[in-house]
Design a protein around this motif. Structure first.
Motif, PDB file in Angstrom:
ATOM      1  N   UNK A   1       0.840  -1.176   0.000  1.00 13.87           N
ATOM      2  CA  UNK A   1       0.000   0.000   0.000  1.00 13.87           C
ATOM      3  C   UNK A   1       0.882   1.236   0.000  1.00 13.87           C
ATOM      4  N   UNK A   2       0.901   1.895  -1.150  1.00 12.51           N
ATOM      5  CA  UNK A   2       1.764   3.041  -1.346  1.00 12.51           C
ATOM      6  C   UNK A   2       0.939   4.292  -1.637  1.00 12.51           C
ATOM      7  N   UNK A   3       1.442   5.449  -1.135  1.00 11.48           N
ATOM      8  CA  UNK A   3       0.798   6.732  -1.411  1.00 11.48           C
ATOM      9  C   UNK A   3       1.867   7.670  -1.958  1.00 11.48           C
ATOM     10  N   UNK A   7       3.001  15.716  -4.830  1.00  6.46           N
ATOM     11  CA  UNK A   7       2.266  16.990  -4.926  1.00  6.46           C
ATOM     12  C   UNK A   7       2.540  17.912  -3.746  1.00  6.46           C
ATOM     13  N   UNK A   8       2.765  17.344  -2.565  1.00  4.60           N
ATOM     14  CA  UNK A   8       2.929  18.174  -1.354  1.00  4.60           C
ATOM     15  C   UNK A   8       4.331  18.076  -0.763  1.00  4.60           C
ATOM     16  N   UNK A   9       5.233  17.389  -1.440  1.00  2.00           N
ATOM     17  CA  UNK A   9       6.565  17.148  -0.891  1.00  2.00           C
ATOM     18  C   UNK A   9       7.288  18.440  -0.520  1.00  2.00           C
ATOM     19  N   UNK A  86       5.494  10.683   9.373  1.00  4.00           N
ATOM     20  CA  UNK A  86       6.546  10.163   8.502  1.00  4.00           C
ATOM     21  C   UNK A  86       7.542  11.276   8.228  1.00  4.00           C
ATOM     22  N   UNK A  87       8.804  10.912   8.067  1.00  3.02           N
ATOM     23  CA  UNK A  87       9.837  11.864   7.702  1.00  3.02           C
ATOM     24  C   UNK A  87      10.809  11.194   6.734  1.00  3.02           C
ATOM     25  N   UNK A  99      11.643   7.023   1.685  1.00  6.05           N
ATOM     26  CA  UNK A  99      12.584   7.575   0.709  1.00  6.05           C
ATOM     27  C   UNK A  99      11.814   8.059  -0.509  1.00  6.05           C
ATOM     28  N   UNK A 100      12.327   9.101  -1.146  1.00  5.46           N
ATOM     29  CA  UNK A 100      11.696   9.598  -2.359  1.00  5.46           C
ATOM     30  C   UNK A 100      10.409  10.327  -2.063  1.00  5.46           C
ATOM     31  N   UNK A 101       9.392  10.040  -2.879  1.00  6.78           N
ATOM     32  CA  UNK A 101       8.113  10.723  -2.717  1.00  6.78           C
ATOM     33  C   UNK A 101       6.967   9.746  -2.498  1.00  6.78           C
ATOM     34  N   UNK A 102       7.292   8.528  -2.073  1.00  9.72           N
ATOM     35  CA  UNK A 102       6.257   7.514  -1.863  1.00  9.72           C
ATOM     36  C   UNK A 102       6.321   7.017  -0.418  1.00  9.72           C
TER      37      UNK A 102
END
Length: 167
Positions: A1-3, A7-9, A86-87, A99-102
């Motif tokens: 389950x990935x999000x 868009x908001x990073x 999350x960070x 890591x990254x944007x997910x």
């Protein structure tokens, strides 16, 4: 389950809504959950708070549990809440990392499902359970076993409960 949070990073104070579903293996939840009867559904929002990402979500899943008294299977729906930070820096002790944007939610969802499990599952209030001698389901009828055996370690306590004595 990935999000995907691309868009908001880099936009502090921004939020996105998400809805994900996925399957989990019941093998990692044994003996608490016998099987998952439906995919896990999670929906909520993720907010960028100064580079930390606040995940606030609700989820549900249909599961097969065992009665604590007679071990019959019981179908039930588990509802759970997720409140997690999350960070992507790894500097926070109390935050999950990504890591990254997910953002990957599987471990948080699994933990939330375990926390939402009831302490004791009973198929009905009048469930009689299993015979302690032969193991027969007492809801289906009496087995005729002698269950009056008292462990000798507790024999001295028996005198405290004699009916014909005054206390």
């Amino acid at each position: 389950m990935f999000v995907d949070i691309s868009e908001i990073l880099m936009k502090k104070g921004e939020s996105i809504s998400f809805e994900v579903s996925g399957s989990l293996s019941s093998d990692s939840f044994k003996p608490n959950i016998n099987a998952f009867l439906s995919p896990v559904k999670v929906e909520g929002t993720i907010t960028n708070i100064d580079g930390k990402f606040d995940v606030s979500a609700k989820g549900s899943v249909d599961v097969l549990l065992s009665c604590s008294r007679c071990l019959k299977d019981i179908e039930t729906e588990l509802d759970f809440d997720i409140e997690e930070i999350y960070t992507n820096t790894g500097n926070e002790d109390e935050a999950e990392t990504f890591n990254g944007s997910i953002i990957e939610l599987s471990s948080v969802v699994s933990r939330s499902i375990l926390f939402s499990l009831p302490m004791k599952v009973i198929c009905s209030e009048d469930c009689k359970g299993l015979c302690p001698v032969c193991g027969k389901d007492l809801n289906e009828g009496d087995c005729g076993c002698d269950t009056t055996y008292i462990n000798p370690k507790f024999e001295s306590l028996r005198s405290l409960f004699k009916c014909d004595e005054e206390v």
